[in-house]
Enzyme design. Structure first.
Site, mmCIF file in Angstrom:
data_model
loop_
_atom_site.group_PDB
_atom_site.id
_atom_site.type_symbol
_atom_site.label_atom_id
_atom_site.label_comp_id
_atom_site.label_asym_id
_atom_site.label_seq_id
_atom_site.Cartn_x
_atom_site.Cartn_y
_atom_site.Cartn_z
ATOM 1 N N ILE A 1 9.671 10.784 4.675
ATOM 2 C CA ILE A 1 9.968 10.241 6.014
ATOM 3 C C ILE A 1 11.438 9.825 6.091
ATOM 4 O O ILE A 1 12.120 10.100 7.083
ATOM 5 C CB ILE A 1 9.062 9.038 6.370
ATOM 6 N N GLY A 2 11.949 9.182 5.036
ATOM 7 C CA GLY A 2 13.338 8.703 5.048
ATOM 8 C C GLY A 2 14.325 9.841 5.293
ATOM 9 O O GLY A 2 15.242 9.721 6.118
ATOM 10 N N ARG B 1 -0.183 8.122 0.562
ATOM 11 C CA ARG B 1 -1.552 8.450 0.131
ATOM 12 C C ARG B 1 -1.640 9.826 -0.499
ATOM 13 O O ARG B 1 -0.874 10.721 -0.179
ATOM 14 C CB ARG B 1 -2.464 8.490 1.354
ATOM 15 N N ARG C 1 -0.625 11.689 18.518
ATOM 16 C CA ARG C 1 -1.694 12.585 18.032
ATOM 17 C C ARG C 1 -2.752 12.764 19.124
ATOM 18 O O ARG C 1 -3.179 13.879 19.415
ATOM 19 C CB ARG C 1 -2.327 11.995 16.761
ATOM 20 N N ARG D 1 -5.496 4.177 3.166
ATOM 21 C CA ARG D 1 -4.206 3.480 3.258
ATOM 22 C C ARG D 1 -4.269 2.165 2.478
ATOM 23 O O ARG D 1 -3.302 1.730 1.881
ATOM 24 C CB ARG D 1 -3.870 3.183 4.720
ATOM 25 N N THR E 1 5.811 1.629 6.020
ATOM 26 C CA THR E 1 5.028 1.636 4.779
ATOM 27 C C THR E 1 3.590 1.170 5.025
ATOM 28 O O THR E 1 3.361 0.196 5.737
ATOM 29 C CB THR E 1 5.727 0.733 3.739
ATOM 30 N N ASN E 2 2.638 1.872 4.432
ATOM 31 C CA ASN E 2 1.211 1.558 4.560
ATOM 32 C C ASN E 2 0.709 0.630 3.459
ATOM 33 O O ASN E 2 1.319 0.602 2.394
ATOM 34 C CB ASN E 2 0.407 2.868 4.491
ATOM 35 N N GLY F 1 14.150 3.605 1.525
ATOM 36 C CA GLY F 1 13.196 4.656 1.157
ATOM 37 C C GLY F 1 13.760 5.961 1.680
ATOM 38 O O GLY F 1 14.016 6.088 2.885
ATOM 39 N N HIS G 1 -3.598 0.140 12.380
ATOM 40 C CA HIS G 1 -3.397 1.557 12.048
ATOM 41 C C HIS G 1 -4.349 1.877 10.906
ATOM 42 O O HIS G 1 -4.003 1.800 9.754
ATOM 43 C CB HIS G 1 -1.952 1.769 11.617
#
Ligand code: A3D
Length: 320
Positions: free
Chosen positions: A14-15, A83, A152, A89, A120-121, A10, A176
């Site tokens: 993010i990748g 998303r 966070r 998610r 991955t979600n 991916g 999560h």
């Protein structure tokens, strides 16, 4: 000694961020893989061209064929869809489960010795399915979520207390999702637990409850702002911390989605718990005592993950 090889399955938001961070930290050579043609090659070349400016040495290769990940030491999986506003998610489950089946087969064939980090979600169900599809040892397949969720929480707390993020530790357990369990009494400023800080007048219980809720909604807040996708900088940093703990045998104590085989009363599921990560992958699952209210919240979180795994088995009966 040859450089480590890190494969990114991916090469989206993010990748690409992962590849950049891994280059900057000189953790190893990088393979960017994606089904989209040109994206992994283009991102790889762009980041490679930043290496003379930032002074790092790494080979960056983009690929659309799984053979490129052969022999990878670490595989980080972000393949799938993120998303959009209004989606949970869990809405991603059907599409991303099919992606995990392909990714699992690719890893099984070309990188069976790797430490695999899934992002991955819906995370806890996808990492569970990925481990089954790939057949890799359970201690070598983990999910990234707890480091992000606790980062966070740490950031919001540091902002509230006007102290350095470095001095704030935070502890988040469970899946999560909206049912994640931020644990106030195991979260501290320089070792002082949050309930004591409330007593000391640093903050009110009401404000602390708001911060806990904002942590639970942390992903949705970013999706709402970005509108076209979900968070990617902090998720990438969090996964890199896990990869580094493995590659450098750091024995870091980190919250990750780990396979449980009886710990916390949970069997054959992936749930967020503190673990030790070193060269052996997940080397130890740390079981802490939960009070009644924490146990109840944890059980609710586990039940929602179990529901997602059930939904996966309905789509892919070979997961049973
Ligand atoms: P995005 O930028 O869309 O990148 C996903 C990439 O996957 C795209 O480049 C696609 O082409 C590629 N892809 C799709 N199908 C396949 C396939 N079958 N094989 C290989 N590649 C494929 O998304 P993103 O990078 O922003 O997010 C990736 C995933 O991470 C999503 O599922 C997000 O929901 C998830 N995510 C998880 C967290 C956690 O904390 C767990 C945080 C943020 C995002």
């Amino acid at each position: 000694m040859a450089r480590n090889k890190i494969a990114l399955i991916g090469s989206g938001m993010i990748g690409g961020t992962l590849a950049h961070l891994i280059g900057l930290k000189e953790l190893g050579d990088i393979v960017l893989f994606d089904i989209a043609e040109g994206i992994p090659q283009g991102k790889g070349l762009d980041i490679a061209q930043s290496s003379p400016v930032d002074d790092f040495d790494a080979n960056l290769v983009g690929a659309n064929d799984y053979s490129a990940i052969e022999g990878a030491d670490v595989v980080i999986v972000t393949a799938g869809v993120p998303r959009k506003p209004g989606m949970s998610r869990d809405d991603l489950l059907g599409i991303n489960l099919k992606v995990m089946e392909q990714v699992g087969a690719g890893i099984k064939k070309y990188a069976p010795g790797a430490f695999v980090i899934c992002i991955t979600n819906p995370l806890d169900a996808m990492v569970w399915a990925l481990q089954k599809f790939s057949g890799l040892p359970k201690n070598m397949v983990v999910g990234m979520a707890g480091i992000l969720d606790s980062a966070r929480f740490r950031y919001f707390l540091a902002d509230e207390f006007k102290v350095s993020v470095e001095d704030v530790t935070a502890f988040v357990l469970g899946g999560h999702g909206d049912s994640m369990v931020p644990l106030a009494r195991y979260s501290t400023v320089a070792g002082i637990p949050l309930p004591d800080l409330v007593k000391m007048g640093w903050t009110s219980q009401e404000k602390l409850d708001q911060i806990i809720q904002r942590t639970r909604d942390g992903g949705a807040e970013i999706v709402g702002l970005l509108k076209t996708g979900s968070a990617f900088y902090a998720p990438a940093s969090s996964a890199v911390q896990m990869a580094e703990a493995f590659l450098k045998d750091k024995k870091r104590v980190l919250p990750v989605a780990a396979h449980l085989s009886g710990q916390y009363g949970v069997k054959d599921m992936y749930v967020g718990v503190p673990v030790v990560i070193g060269a052996g992958g997940v080397e130890r699952v740390i079981e802490i005592d939960l009070n009644k209210s924490e146990q109840k919240q944890f059980e609710a979180s586990v039940a929602s993950v179990a529901g997602l795994c059930e939904a996966c088995m309905n789509i892919a009966p070979n997961l049973k």
